[in-house]
Motif scaffolding. Structure first.
Motif, short mmCIF file in Angstrom:
data_model
loop_
_atom_site.label_atom_id
_atom_site.label_comp_id
_atom_site.label_asym_id
_atom_site.label_seq_id
_atom_site.Cartn_x
_atom_site.Cartn_y
_atom_site.Cartn_z
N ILE A 88 0.86 -1.19 0.00
CA ILE A 88 0.00 0.00 0.00
C ILE A 88 0.89 1.23 0.00
O ILE A 88 1.79 1.37 0.84
N GLN A 91 1.83 3.67 3.11
CA GLN A 91 1.35 3.10 4.37
C GLN A 91 2.44 3.08 5.44
O GLN A 91 2.22 3.51 6.56
N ALA A 98 2.51 8.27 12.39
CA ALA A 98 1.44 8.19 13.37
C ALA A 98 1.93 7.56 14.65
O ALA A 98 1.65 8.05 15.75
N VAL B 20 0.63 -3.13 13.95
CA VAL B 20 -0.69 -3.39 13.36
C VAL B 20 -0.76 -2.78 11.97
O VAL B 20 -1.32 -3.37 11.04
N LEU B 21 -0.18 -1.58 11.82
CA LEU B 21 -0.29 -0.89 10.55
C LEU B 21 0.62 -1.48 9.49
O LEU B 21 0.34 -1.39 8.30
N ASP B 91 -4.36 -8.22 3.81
CA ASP B 91 -4.58 -7.50 2.55
C ASP B 91 -5.39 -8.32 1.55
O ASP B 91 -5.99 -7.77 0.63
N ASN B 94 -9.92 -8.26 1.13
CA ASN B 94 -10.27 -6.87 0.80
C ASN B 94 -11.47 -6.80 -0.15
O ASN B 94 -11.54 -5.94 -1.00
N LEU B 96 -14.52 -6.17 0.65
CA LEU B 96 -15.50 -5.15 1.05
C LEU B 96 -14.94 -3.78 0.71
O LEU B 96 -14.34 -3.11 1.54
N LYS B 97 -15.10 -3.39 -0.55
CA LYS B 97 -14.55 -2.10 -0.97
C LYS B 97 -15.43 -1.52 -2.07
O LYS B 97 -16.47 -2.06 -2.37
N TYR B 98 -14.93 -0.41 -2.65
CA TYR B 98 -15.71 0.31 -3.64
C TYR B 98 -16.19 -0.58 -4.77
O TYR B 98 -15.52 -1.44 -5.22
N GLN C 607 -12.14 3.90 0.01
CA GLN C 607 -12.52 2.61 0.59
C GLN C 607 -11.77 1.51 -0.16
O GLN C 607 -12.30 0.87 -1.05
N THR C 608 -10.49 1.30 0.24
CA THR C 608 -9.66 0.37 -0.52
C THR C 608 -9.96 -1.07 -0.18
O THR C 608 -9.58 -1.97 -0.90
N GLY C 609 -10.61 -1.31 0.96
CA GLY C 609 -10.81 -2.68 1.38
C GLY C 609 -9.64 -3.18 2.20
O GLY C 609 -9.70 -4.27 2.77
N PHE C 610 -8.53 -2.41 2.26
CA PHE C 610 -7.39 -2.83 3.06
C PHE C 610 -7.62 -2.39 4.50
O PHE C 610 -7.69 -1.21 4.80
N VAL C 611 -7.69 -3.39 5.38
CA VAL C 611 -8.00 -3.07 6.75
C VAL C 611 -6.90 -2.23 7.38
O VAL C 611 -7.13 -1.45 8.28
N ARG C 612 -5.69 -2.34 6.83
CA ARG C 612 -4.59 -1.57 7.42
C ARG C 612 -4.74 -0.09 7.14
O ARG C 612 -4.35 0.75 7.96
N SER C 613 -5.30 0.25 5.97
CA SER C 613 -5.54 1.67 5.70
C SER C 613 -6.54 2.23 6.69
O SER C 613 -6.37 3.34 7.21
N ALA C 615 -7.13 1.11 9.63
CA ALA C 615 -6.49 1.18 10.94
C ALA C 615 -5.61 2.42 11.03
O ALA C 615 -5.56 3.08 12.07
N LEU C 616 -4.96 2.76 9.92
CA LEU C 616 -4.11 3.95 9.93
C LEU C 616 -4.94 5.19 10.23
O LEU C 616 -4.54 6.04 11.04
N PHE C 619 -5.88 5.28 13.77
CA PHE C 619 -4.73 5.63 14.60
C PHE C 619 -4.47 7.13 14.57
O PHE C 619 -4.23 7.76 15.60
N PHE C 620 -4.53 7.69 13.36
CA PHE C 620 -4.36 9.14 13.23
C PHE C 620 -5.44 9.87 14.01
O PHE C 620 -5.18 10.86 14.70
#
Lengths: 292, 98, 635
Positions: A88, A91, A98, B20-21, B91, B94, B96-98, C607-613, C615-616, C619-620
């Motif tokens: 990503i 990221q 952050a 996590v990130l 990843d 994924n 569930l997205k646009y 809405q990328t579907g990437f759970v890490r995005s 989460a970012l 976090f922010f």
């Protein structure tokens, strides 16, 4: 003084282990690092007049939770060590920004929250000790929350069972079914073992088929990936290509046709002509370039 | 001394957050979450001593219980996902997205 | 003298006067609702209802006569119509000399026209529908004149407009008829808007819209308010009575069947404007400016109508021009105040007779000539259609003011009253009388005398008795009506309780200087017409004529003016509005929608579907919250 020394030692250890948890490539290492952090924290609890929590930390976390993690790791496959290449865009950068910002804010914030010396738990633990003090609170003031926790645990256990349970949608395959499937499939014969027809039978060397071509099916993917990562590839280009292919994408199911193979028969043997046959090496040992 | 513990706690929490990130393996992500929970517990225990009050330890105790439950369910979910998708990467889940 | 007080009344024939309206309304409802089933006897029912209404009117009239002169204004309360807050309208009927005069005229002449229509519409497959509309018209017109408040008048006013629309467009298969009906309706709407505004102002000024609650109190309002009310009402009157500037619909309205032209556009409906002005006299008397405007409108219209009448070859259009002109006379008289009211109403009634007679006579001629309306194709009909010739001739003599006939008394009364009021108005009225003499003579000679210019295959014959009898009765009215109403100030005394009277009663002269002058002018016009159209040969195709002829033939460019002033700007306004709506408003709305859609389409990519995005961002957000908490906590 003793506490200070303990703290600084364990602080350094736990932070280092935490970094190790985040940055180690293999999930198993991460799990072990987490265990180190948890043990360090258990000691820190004990130092801070919380012997009960220290014990619970070791039993519950290091004992139960960590074991669960390792079990699942084994279940999912140790081969699931992931590459650390970020996919990503941005990221990783923003994650560090952050995280750093959060750490600074938090440290500054709650670092300033404490004014004056610690009261200490001597008074609170005086009546029968730490365990009795906690028990008193749990079974009086927090008894309701405690009961609710029991419900939570039961629900979680049920939930885990429901989620992990797989309904068998077809009858269990008998030996007859398995044999039929095998003969109908691509490989009636057993998969070629590594090193077949090769000059040596090292476990990371691909087998050669009767026509002289390289069988990708014979290479274990984990081992191939390990070879690629550590750069221990055979000098022979076709063997190296086969290992790379397996490491990156897995074996190609379709083998070269016999007719094709006859057309150019003996390249590999020629290339390996000068090699004295080496003894079998233990699995996973580094393979020096072939033909050395 | 309490401040030291708190700063350590903050540091561990942030590292867990970064993990996590950054990590893609769902199990490792989970471990990082556990790390964050443990960091919180450390702060609770430190505050308990600071204020001479056992309630911080009680909360830490409850956090442990909840974390245990969470791990059980979370790992079950990971196993289920892995079973259907043959992957433990967050990843890859994924859809569930646009 | 002020008008008499309005008194509540119940019982007697007056108490049952609502039958006058109800009977024709019932007739219309039956004829319209039963449909083709009542085709065979429908016309008889229509005539019966109209006659019954007339009988009730006569009975009410005699009961009213039986009351003392000062108690002849009676209100019959019917029901609470609009009990809403401060606007509390009680529907009732006002029976006074003014309204009963109109009621008698409407039901009387209306019944004669009903009877005449039996013969005239005998071959029309939709005769029943025609009678239903006639009954509807009579009911609406009676409601207009009998209502005791402005709202009732307005309902009748609109009902009359509706009936007029339906009757003008009765032959709706003819595009010209459909267009004429629409034109009449739209032009009337302009006037109705004025009437509605007038009623609104009356309500805000007096808090009520009943005659009893407003007219006696008119003196309490300021002159400005009264002028506003009067001018608004005048606009309504102009629309309904085809006065300049809303005159353009009347000539086109001749597309309807001839009895309609006789009933609506000569005898009754177009007089509603005169009724409104006379009924609201108290407002006009308090606003001299408005009265002046009324007289000017009257004079302009009487001249315009007369000029138009001189140039038309279509017999009905020529008569329509004369109707405009005669109503102009009435308006002129109504604008003169109490001195003119009586003579205006007298002329109105006399005109109702002789104009109905002439229109029905024209219908009889058309009936005989295969619906030919061009007078240049008539000529020499006098010997073929004796009864029509005589009755039409009497009407003709009455309208030009032949001595001792109706028009002589009533029109001279108007001219004398105008002359006393204002010399210019008087002389213009005399001029109008001269033109009337010319164009009516032209019409009469072209139709009944001279060479026969008929189309081939036309065999004129006298109309059946059902058509001639109404003609005879109407011509009797047109001969004696005027003398009866004017001599001895009968109309004046009769109307006095309703409209008030000036200090001194007008003296009636059988022969006066002004009368003689008028007579001379009329004679000049008539003789000139005789020379041009009686003795000399009339060309069968209209000569091109001078600029003035074209001017008159094109209705004084009234339609062209309307189109240039209102229609084209209106069309442009519509086009601009449509453009603005399409590009501006729709553009704004659609653009906004497109902008939101486009932005959403791009934001969707977040809405990328990437759970890490996710989460970012969480976090922010948490970091932001902690930061904000510190900032706020340190403040």
């Amino acid at each position: 003084m003793g506490e200070t020394i303990t703290f600084w030692v364990l602080a350094v250890v736990s932070v280092a282990a935490a970094f190790g948890l985040v940055f180690s490539r293999k999930a198993v290492y991460s799990a072990l690092m987490l265990g180190v952090v948890m043990l360090s924290l258990a000691v820190l609890y004990a130092v801070q007049d919380a012997p009960f929590l220290a014990v619970v930390q070791i039993i519950v976390y290091t004992g139960a939770v960590m074991m669960l993690f390792l079990f699942v790791l084994m279940l999912v496959g140790v081969d699931s060590s992931d590459s650390l290449v970020e996919t990503i865009k941005g990221q990783r950068f923003w994650a560090f920004v952050a995280g750093l910002g959060f750490a600074v804010l938090l440290a500054v914030g709650i670092g300033n929250a404490v004014v004056g010396d610690a009261t200490g738990l001597a008074a609170a633990n005086a009546e029968g000790g730490n365990v009795q003090g906690l028990a008193k609170l749990i079974f009086t003031r927090y008894v309701f929350a405690f009961e609710v926790t029991s419900a939570l645990l039961i629900t979680a256990a049920l939930g885990a069972m429901v989620l992990a349970h797989r309904e068998r949608s077809e009858p269990k395959a008998t030996q007859k079914d398995l044999a039929r499937a095998r003969f109908l499939g691509d490989h009636p014969t057993p998969l070629p073992g590594p090193g077949t027809y090769a000059r040596h039978n090292a476990i990371d060397m691909p087998a050669l088929l009767p026509d002289g071509s390289v069988s990708e099916l014979s290479v274990n993917r984990v081992i191939a990936r390990h070879d690629v990562e550590t750069g221990r590839l055979p000098e022979n280009a076709r063997l190296a290509a086969a290992i790379r292919q397996v490491a990156a994408h897995g074996p190609r199911t379709e083998q070269p046709k016999v007719v094709q193979a006859v057309a150019e028969p003996a390249e590999v043997p020629v290339a390996a002509e000068d090699d004295p046959p080496t003894a079998a090496r233990p699995a996973g040992t580094p393979v020096e370039e072939e033909g050395k | 001394m309490t401040t030291h513990y708190l700063v350590l706690s903050a540091l561990l929490f942030a590292i867990g957050g970064i993990g996590v990130l950054v990590r893609r393996n769902a199990i490792v992500v989970f471990m990082c979450v556990e790390l964050m929970l443990n960091a919180c517990n450390l702060a609770f225990v430190a505050f308990a001593r600071q204020h001479g009050n056992l309630q911080g330890q009680i909360i830490a105790f409850f956090v442990m219980v909840v974390a245990a439950a969470e791990v059980v369910v979370g790992l079950a979910i990971i196993v289920t996902i892995f079973r259907t998708r043959r992957s433990a990467s967050v990843d890859d889940a994924n859809l569930l997205k646009y | 003298m002020e008008p008499a007080e309005i008194v509540q009344h119940s019982g007697g024939v007056i108490g049952a006067s609502w039958l006058m309206i109800a009977l024709p309304l019932l007739g219309a409802a039956i004829l319209l609702l039963t449909g083709r089933r009542s085709d065979r006897a429908g016309h008889l029912l229509g005539v019966a209802m109209s006659l019954a209404s007339f009988v009730v009117a006569v009975l009410v009239f005699f009961e009213l006569i039986g009351l003392g002169a000062d108690s002849r204004r009676r209100v019959v309360e019917l029901y609470d119509f609009l009990p809403s807050g401060s606007l509390d309208v009680k529907m009732g009927l006002l029976l006074d000399p003014l309204s009963i005069s109109f009621a008698l005229l409407i039901t009387g002449v209306g019944s004669l026209i009903h009877i005449y229509s039996i013969g005239y519409m005998a071959h029309d497959p939709n005769r029943r529908r025609f009678f239903a509309y006639l009954n509807l018209f009579v009911a609406a017109m009676l409601l207009l004149v009998l209502a005791d408040n402005y709202l009732g008048l307005y309902i009748g006013w609109e009902g009359v407009g509706l009936a007029s629309y339906l009757l003008i467009g009765f032959w709706q298969h003819k595009p010209s008829a459909a267009v004429a009906a629409k034109k009449a309706f739209i032009v009337n709407r302009v006037g109705d808007m004025g009437l509605a505004l007038g009623i609104f102002v009356i309500f805000t000024t007096f808090g009520t819209i009943s005659y009893a609650g407003t007219l006696p109190l008119a003196g309490n309002a300021s002159t400005g308010t009264l002028t506003l009310i009067s001018l608004a009402l005048l606009l309504g009157a102009c629309g309904k009575s085809a006065q300049v500037p809303l005159q353009s619909w009347l000539l086109d309205a001749m597309e309807g069947p001839t009895p309609v032209s006789a009933l609506i556009h000569a005898a009754t409906m177009v007089t509603a404007g005169v009724y409104l002005v006379v009924r609201s006299g108290a407002f006009f008397e308090g606003a001299p400016t408005a009265q002046l405007v009324v007289t000017i409108v009257g004079v302009v219209t009487l001249l315009a109508g007369a000029i138009i009448g001189t140039a038309k070859d279509d017999i009905k259009k020529a008569l329509a021009g004369s109707t405009m002109s005669q109503i102009g006379y009435m308006m002129l008289a109504a604008g003169l105040g109490p001195a003119g009211y009586a003579v205006a109403i007298a002329h109105l009634i006399a005109h109702g007779f002789f104009k109905a007679s002439m229109f029905l006579g024209a219908g009889s001629v058309m009936h005989a000539m295969n619906d030919e309306v061009n007078m240049r194709r008539y000529g020499g009909l006098a010997s073929v259609m004796k009864i029509t010739w005589i009755t039409f001739g009497l009407g003709y003599l009455a309208i030009i003011g032949f001595p001792l006939l109706s028009g002589y008394w009533t029109k001279d009364g108007i001219i004398e009253a105008a002359m006393e009021h204002n010399q210019i108005l008087g002389w213009l009225a005399v001029l109008g009388a001269g033109i009337t003499g010319f164009y009516m003579s032209r019409l009469f000679f072209m139709t009944f005398h001279g060479r026969r210019r008929w189309e081939e295959g036309v065999h004129p014959h006298e109309s059946p008795a059902v058509m001639t009898w109404p003609l005879i009765i109407l011509s009797i009215g047109s001969v004696f009506g005027g003398a009866f109403l004017i001599l001895g100030n009968r109309m004046f005394e009769f109307l006095a309780p309703a409209v008030g009277r000036p200090e001194e009663a007008p003296t009636v002269h059988a022969i006066s200087t002004i009368g003689l002058v008028t007579l001379a002018v009329v004679a000049v016009g008539a003789v000139y017409a005789w020379l041009r159209y009686g003795r000399a040969a009339v060309p069968e195709v209209a000569p091109r004529g001078s600029f003035l002829t074209t001017f008159a033939r094109r209705d004084l460019y009234g339609d062209a003016l309307n189109e240039a002033l209102f229609m084209r700007p209106g069309q442009w306004l519509t086009r601009i509005a449509v453009f603005f709506d399409n590009r501006g408003i729709d553009g704004l709305v659609n653009g906004l929608a497109a902008a939101i859609g486009g932005t959403s389409g791009r934001l969707r990519r977040v809405q990328t579907g990437f759970v890490r995005s996710y989460a970012l961002s969480i976090f922010f957000g948490a970091a932001l919250l902690v930061g904000a908490w510190f900032v706020v906590g340190n403040l």
